[in-house]
Structure formats: C-alpha cells, structure tokens
Write a protein that holds these residues in place. Structure first.
Motif, PDB file in Angstrom:
ATOM      1  N   GLU A  77       0.693  -1.065   0.077  1.00  0.00           N
ATOM      2  CA  GLU A  77       0.128  -0.797  -0.296  1.00  0.00           C
ATOM      3  C   GLU A  77       0.835   1.385  -0.007  1.00  0.00           C
ATOM      4  O   GLU A  77       0.607   2.071  -0.756  1.00  0.00           O
ATOM      5  N   LEU A  78       2.157   1.366   0.785  1.00  0.00           N
ATOM      6  CA  LEU A  78       2.770   2.305   0.728  1.00  0.00           C
ATOM      7  C   LEU A  78       3.449   2.787  -0.402  1.00  0.00           C
ATOM      8  O   LEU A  78       3.131   4.202  -0.915  1.00  0.00           O
ATOM      9  N   SER A  79       3.883   1.867  -1.914  1.00  0.00           N
ATOM     10  CA  SER A  79       4.767   1.962  -2.853  1.00  0.00           C
ATOM     11  C   SER A  79       3.208   2.510  -4.053  1.00  0.00           C
ATOM     12  O   SER A  79       4.056   3.090  -4.771  1.00  0.00           O
ATOM     13  N   ARG A  80       2.294   2.441  -3.465  1.00  0.00           N
ATOM     14  CA  ARG A  80       1.068   2.813  -4.246  1.00  0.00           C
ATOM     15  C   ARG A  80       1.320   4.283  -4.758  1.00  0.00           C
ATOM     16  O   ARG A  80       1.566   5.184  -5.137  1.00  0.00           O
ATOM     17  N   HIS A  81       1.766   4.710  -3.397  1.00  0.00           N
ATOM     18  CA  HIS A  81       1.683   6.646  -3.001  1.00  0.00           C
ATOM     19  C   HIS A  81       3.341   7.687  -3.257  1.00  0.00           C
ATOM     20  O   HIS A  81       3.745   8.421  -3.767  1.00  0.00           O
ATOM     21  N   TRP A  82       4.638   6.143  -2.931  1.00  0.00           N
ATOM     22  CA  TRP A  82       5.255   7.018  -2.548  1.00  0.00           C
ATOM     23  C   TRP A  82       6.954   5.902  -2.383  1.00  0.00           C
ATOM     24  O   TRP A  82       6.736   4.505  -3.086  1.00  0.00           O
ATOM     25  N   ARG A  83       7.747   6.797  -2.939  1.00  0.00           N
ATOM     26  CA  ARG A  83       9.389   5.655  -2.950  1.00  0.00           C
ATOM     27  C   ARG A  83       9.689   5.380  -1.529  1.00  0.00           C
ATOM     28  O   ARG A  83       8.640   6.011  -0.926  1.00  0.00           O
ATOM     29  N   LEU A 108      -0.699   5.411   8.573  1.00  0.00           N
ATOM     30  CA  LEU A 108       1.171   5.934   8.024  1.00  0.00           C
ATOM     31  C   LEU A 108       0.456   6.702   7.090  1.00  0.00           C
ATOM     32  O   LEU A 108       0.369   7.562   6.640  1.00  0.00           O
ATOM     33  N   VAL A 109      -0.124   5.378   5.924  1.00  0.00           N
ATOM     34  CA  VAL A 109      -1.252   5.952   4.825  1.00  0.00           C
ATOM     35  C   VAL A 109      -1.771   7.590   4.691  1.00  0.00           C
ATOM     36  O   VAL A 109      -1.444   8.776   4.822  1.00  0.00           O
ATOM     37  N   ARG A 110      -2.631   7.418   5.871  1.00  0.00           N
ATOM     38  CA  ARG A 110      -3.306   8.928   6.679  1.00  0.00           C
ATOM     39  C   ARG A 110      -2.150  10.479   7.368  1.00  0.00           C
ATOM     40  O   ARG A 110      -2.615  11.132   6.918  1.00  0.00           O
ATOM     41  N   HIS A 111      -1.750   9.696   8.067  1.00  0.00           N
ATOM     42  CA  HIS A 111      -1.015  10.426   8.494  1.00  0.00           C
ATOM     43  C   HIS A 111       0.417  11.189   6.848  1.00  0.00           C
ATOM     44  O   HIS A 111       0.240  12.550   7.491  1.00  0.00           O
ATOM     45  N   PHE A 112       0.540  10.461   6.387  1.00  0.00           N
ATOM     46  CA  PHE A 112       1.582  11.078   5.979  1.00  0.00           C
ATOM     47  C   PHE A 112       1.143  12.004   4.054  1.00  0.00           C
ATOM     48  O   PHE A 112       2.294  12.726   3.441  1.00  0.00           O
TER      49      PHE A 112
END
Length: 413
Positions: A8-14, A218-222
């Motif tokens: 999930e994190l890699s969908r948004h960021w490196r 984490l996704v919501r925070h970042f």
C-alpha cells in the motif's frame, strides 16, 4: 517487519527500508549510538540523491527518526514513531542485557522475544511469525546487538522533545510492555505537533501484529501531515519497487549547514533539574568541566543504580570526597585516552583483589562485565593475581566475583 505495509505504501511513495548493522544479514559494522545510526542513514540517502523524506520507525527505528528530526529538521518532512519512547527503559537494563549476550550469546534473548513483542493471543494464533521473530534475533550478529543495547542505554531526548517541529504520529500498542502507552503520551505531550494513535490488542511489534491498522494510520498521516509546491505530500511518488539499502559504516562528511528554508519553530521545554547540582565553574585550559565528564563516565561504568545510591548518601561530611572521586578518578583518570576501559577494568580488578577491597571488587566486577570483559577473562585476571599477589587474596576475590557474575549474567526469566 514492514512487509505487509509495503504494497500500500508503494502505491503512493518511493519506499526504502534498511536493516540495523549486523541484523537481517547486513554487514556487521557496530554502531554504538543512535546518532551514528542516523548519520549512516543520512549518508545512504545522500548517496541515493534523496533530500527531504518522510520517516517511519519502530522501536530503535523510532529513536533514529527522532534523532533525525532533532539534528536535521530540514531533511525530515513528516515523522511516524511506532512503539517508541524518548527514553527506553534504563541505561542499566540495556547494559546488563549486553552482559548477558556477551556471556550466553543471543539464544536466551531470542527465546524471550515472543512475550516481549507479541500479545499471547497473537503468539498462539501465528506460530510461524513468532518463530520468524525468534530466528531473526538468534541470527543477529552479537557484537552489533550489544552495540544497539549501548545505543539505547545512552539515548534520552526527554529534555529536547519541544524542539521537534515536524508533524509527528505517535503510534503505540495498547498492550505493549516494552514501550508502554505512558511513554507514547510523554512523546505526544512533549512534541508540539504530535498526535497519538493507540492500537488495541497490540504489543510491541505493532506493524507485524496489526498490519492493516498500522498501514492505514501511516497512509493517512503521510498523506495529510505536510505540503510542498511540487508534490501533494512533499514526498516524491515513485512506481519503482521498494529497496533495502545497506547503511554505509562511514558517516557523512561534515559540511556547513545550508541557509534555512522553512525553519521549524523552536519550542523550549521547562528546565529539567536532575539530582544534586553544583554552581558552574570556569573551565581549565578550555576543557569541559571535569565533574560533568566524570559523572557521565561513572554512570556508564558503574551503572545509574550504583551512582544514585552513592549520591543519595552524600551529606556535608562526604560531599567533598564524592566530588573529588567524580572529578579526579572518573573525570581525569578514567577519561584519559592512553588505554581503553576494558584494560582499566583489568587493572582495577587486580588492585582491588590484591589489596582485599572486596566491596569495591564487587561493583568493579559488574563494571568489568559492562566494559566488555567476559567471565572467562575475569577468571584469568584473578588467576594471574593469585600468582603475583597471593592465593588468599585471589581466593576471596574469586568468591566475590563468582557471586556477581552469576547475578549479572543470568538471563531474566
């Protein structure tokens, strides 16, 4: 540890992950301080061309993130501290853990991992993950594990929390006994722009035990914690898969700081007074006050508990003598660069045994273990002392040292 967050994190960021030295198969170059770990990470990011970034870290990883936010605030855009603390336990407890590992290896620590890291319910339901955790600890390089213990023993940012001017998520497991919710609340109370997320039914390794909840937080925070003109979150989105770089053991070169772009507001916390204070004195020949240096070394070698007991007994009659010991013995002699602390412990054990100072031999045996001597090496020191200083002296010394070594090297049940 972060495997189930990565998709999930890699969908948004490196996303970049790293292992501590000697952990997870990374090269065994021990780093004895959190500052050194942070410096190695920055050197790696510089090598990869990464300037500003969001950071999430669990446990000692959280300590590294807090260190980065304090010392390099223009590099960190947003921070997530997971199962973290401004002060992990006590210095004595971590140094004593190092003694246990040096004597018994990592197996006793590894066997105790499940009860420290997971709730009983999770351990019963996920035996494969529990076994992974045990094997991960068991296969860590012992020297690097001991160095990590030393790093946490020296880590204490409680007086500095108000200087973290970065949006911060503090995420804690409601059932974490290693870094309990009270530690998380200290972080939130001290960091001006911090929010607390308490995850129920979770112990220390929250990203493993509650992956969906941690990922969502984490996704919501970042995604919402900060903005930049180039990217909605200030963190470059990239479709490349996550990579795990190796941290270089060489710290980054020292350069002049760049002019501040958007310097975070400084928040001065209330003054903190610890223990018995003395009026400031001028330094001699440009050197730092020997009392402060001596007290630091005295605590590192003998332990906070021992020094606290000695300080509690200081009165008008003994105060000058305790001041003399701290300044001269610990601030002058023990800080000299000619020989290391292990060697000083060998000399001290010999002198205490030869002169029959058995009470001081006891706490210097503890100090020797903390300074890196093994029980086998202490035995050899006392055997050698028996040859040159007399068998009766060595006989009494062996009895004292045996008792102390048993106390200090027995793994906690």
């Amino acid at each position: 540890m972060w495997d189930r967050q990565i998709p999930e994190l890699s969908r948004h960021w490196r996303v970049l992950r790293f292992d501590l030295p000697g952990h997870g198969g990374s090269p065994a170059h021990p780093a004895p301080s959190v500052a050194e770990l942070a410096a190695r990470l920055l050197a790696t990011l510089d090598m990869l061309g990464i300037d500003r970034f969001g950071y999430a870290g669990c446990s000692i990883g959280g300590a590294i993130g807090a260190e980065l936010a304090l010392r390099h605030p223009l590099r960190v855009g947003s921070l997530a501290l997971v199962s973290a603390s401004p002060r992990f336990g006590t210095a004595d407890s971590f140094r004593q853990r190092g003694v246990v590992v040096r004597t018994n290896g990592l197996d006793p620590i590894a066997r105790a991992t499940p009860e420290r890291w997971f709730t009983p319910t999770f351990s019963a339901a996920q035996p494969a993950i529990v076994d992974w955790a045990v094997q991960m600890v068991r296969t860590t390089d012992p020297g690097c594990y001991i160095a990590a213990c030393e790093a946490l023993a020296a880590f204490d940012i409680r007086p500095e929390l108000g200087r973290i001017g970065i949006p911060t998520l503090v995420l804690a497991g409601a059932e974490d006994q290693v870094t309990p919710a009270a530690d998380a609340r200290v972080l939130v109370a001290g960091i001006p722009d911090a929010r607390l997320a308490l995850v129920p039914g979770t112990s220390h390794l929250a990203p493993v035990e509650q992956p969906a909840a941690v990922t969502d937080l984490l996704v919501r925070h970042f995604s919402s914690s900060w903005q930049s003109s180039d990217h909605p979150t200030g963190i470059t989105a990239l479709s490349a898969p996550s990579v795990k770089p190796v941290l270089t053991p060489v710290p980054p070169p020292i350069t002049a700081p760049a002019p501040p772009r958007t310097a975070p507001a400084a928040h001065a916390g209330p003054p903190v007074e610890i223990g018995y204070t003395r009026p400031p004195e001028p330094t001699l020949d440009g050197r730092a006050d020997r009392y402060d240096q001596g007290m630091k070394v005295r605590r590192e070698v003998l332990g906070d508990a021992h020094v606290d007991r000695a300080e509690a007994q200081v009165d008008d009659f003994t105060g000058d003598f305790q001041d003399f010991i701290t300044r001269y013995v610990w601030g002058e002699v023990w800080t000299r660069p000619g020989i290391d602390r292990r060697t000083r412990s060998v000399i001290t054990l010999t002198a205490m045994a030869a002169r029959g100072h058995l009470d001081e031999l006891a706490f210097h045996t503890r100090a020797a273990l903390r300074n890196g001597l093994t029980p086998t090496e202490i035995k050899e020191v006392l055997l050698h002392t028996g040859v040159y200083c007399g068998v009766p002296a060595a006989n009494s010394a062996f009895a004292v040292a045996q008792r102390v070594i048993r106390e200090e090297t027995s793994p906690e049940e």
